[in-house]
Scaffold this motif. Sequence first.
Motif, short mmCIF file in Angstrom:
data_model
loop_
_atom_site.label_atom_id
_atom_site.label_comp_id
_atom_site.label_asym_id
_atom_site.label_seq_id
_atom_site.Cartn_x
_atom_site.Cartn_y
_atom_site.Cartn_z
N PHE A 118 -2.46 -1.16 -3.15
CA PHE A 118 -3.59 -0.47 -2.54
C PHE A 118 -3.31 1.00 -2.30
CE2 PHE A 118 -4.68 -4.79 -1.14
CZ PHE A 118 -6.07 -4.78 -1.20
N VAL A 119 -4.34 1.81 -2.46
CA VAL A 119 -4.37 3.12 -1.83
C VAL A 119 -4.74 2.85 -0.38
CG1 VAL A 119 -5.47 5.38 -1.78
CG2 VAL A 119 -5.11 4.22 -3.98
N MET A 164 -10.96 -4.64 -2.50
CA MET A 164 -11.09 -3.63 -1.45
C MET A 164 -10.64 -4.25 -0.14
SD MET A 164 -15.18 -3.37 -0.47
CE MET A 164 -15.82 -3.10 -2.12
N LEU A 174 -8.28 -0.70 -3.29
CA LEU A 174 -8.59 0.50 -2.52
C LEU A 174 -8.93 0.10 -1.09
CD1 LEU A 174 -10.81 2.47 -5.09
CD2 LEU A 174 -8.34 2.69 -4.69
N SER A 175 -8.44 0.87 -0.13
CA SER A 175 -8.64 0.54 1.27
C SER A 175 -9.05 1.78 2.06
CB SER A 175 -7.32 -0.03 1.85
OG SER A 175 -7.45 -0.35 3.22
N ALA A 204 -14.42 5.70 -8.34
CA ALA A 204 -13.17 5.22 -8.91
C ALA A 204 -13.42 4.01 -9.81
CB ALA A 204 -12.19 4.85 -7.79
N LEU A 232 -14.99 5.17 -3.62
CA LEU A 232 -14.65 3.86 -4.17
C LEU A 232 -15.50 3.56 -5.40
CD1 LEU A 232 -13.95 0.68 -2.07
CD2 LEU A 232 -15.19 0.54 -4.21
N LYS A 266 0.83 -1.20 0.00
CA LYS A 266 0.00 0.00 0.00
C LYS A 266 0.86 1.25 0.00
CE LYS A 266 -2.96 -2.58 3.22
NZ LYS A 266 -1.89 -3.44 3.78
N MET A 310 -11.67 3.71 2.25
CA MET A 310 -12.13 4.78 1.38
C MET A 310 -13.65 4.88 1.46
SD MET A 310 -11.12 5.37 -2.62
CE MET A 310 -9.44 5.78 -2.10
N ASP A 354 -7.89 7.01 2.05
CA ASP A 354 -8.36 8.09 1.19
C ASP A 354 -7.94 9.43 1.80
OD1 ASP A 354 -9.82 9.36 -0.89
OD2 ASP A 354 -11.43 9.74 0.54
N VAL A 374 -10.63 -1.72 -10.41
CA VAL A 374 -10.38 -1.98 -9.00
C VAL A 374 -10.76 -3.44 -8.74
CG1 VAL A 374 -10.88 -1.31 -6.62
CG2 VAL A 374 -10.93 0.41 -8.44
N ASN A 398 -2.67 10.60 -1.80
CA ASN A 398 -3.08 9.69 -2.88
C ASN A 398 -2.57 10.12 -4.25
OD1 ASN A 398 -6.46 9.24 -1.51
ND2 ASN A 398 -4.50 8.45 -0.81
#
Length: 325
Positions: free
Chosen positions: A125-126, A182, A156-157, A167, A164, A84, A159, A129, A179, A100
């Motif tokens: 992963f992001v 999650m 994505l985490s 995105a 999400l 991440k 978020m 957010d 994506v 980000n």
Amino acid sequence: MKYRLLGRNTGVAVSQLALGTARMGRLENGKSDPAESQKILHHFAHAGGNFIDTSSAYQGGFSEQMVGDFLNASSRNDFVIASKYCRTPLKQPGAATHGNHRKAMMAEVEGSLKRLKTDYIDVYFVHFDDSITPIAEMMRGLDDLVRAGKVLYIGLSNMPMWRLASANMLAQWRGLSPVSVMQMQYNLLERAIEREYMPFAEATGMAVMAWSPLFGGVLAKKDTEHPEHAASLQALGHIADQLQKSPAEIALAWLLAKNTFPVLGPRTLDQLSSGIKALDVVLSAADIAALDQAFAFAIGYPYDLLSATQTKAGYDVLRSDYPVL
């Protein structure tokens, strides 16, 4: 260890349990020294685990180094590594070094690749957010990393749901890498993602990784240690006694039954061994229903209103997963 596809948007098979490495390093809040960390990693692999989760921020980057040392002595392609970005391993980061945005993303992926001693990260992963970076900038940057071969899948985490979902939709509209995963906090005591995230994951094919699967260890302890959750923990303990398993094993088995990938965060080898035992637990539909009820949460507006309205109108029997009338 059994394996499942990492959601419907990938063809890669990963172990049902992921190994979280946030505690590896004995720096700051870390509680696993390098020797114990390597024992945990090797034991997980020996048990058939191939899914390892880390981050540039864990233990100031030392967690990634521990994973890199392990991979260097193993077959890299046998493992699916998730890392991440956005929190940065720096203790006092400059204003432009975290978040980000593309600048932070490009700097952090290069640092992670070096620490992990690999030329690609399976799932990137992001981490959190930042509520600032435009979604288009973030998704285009991640897509560039996929096209460059430095990242294989996007995650994505932590978020908000609207970010999400935006995105995911933007990636579809612009032909960007989707994506695929999650990662959210999810356990018997924290079920908020059941409102929107879980239905969204089911609808879009995203895999769901559950961090803090034991709510910081609370679900592994006796009800007397946490009186605010006493009634719920007693119900968990009752089912554990009936099945002759530990409460932690039951809590992890519940997450597996919810079609998620629990991220174990063991501090010791014994804790890892205990977590792996959850794979042998078979919960009945009645057990799952009893746990759902014992740890019930208020679903809130508008879902409670919609549920009552849809039931009254008869829409609930028209869902695709209901039998034909």
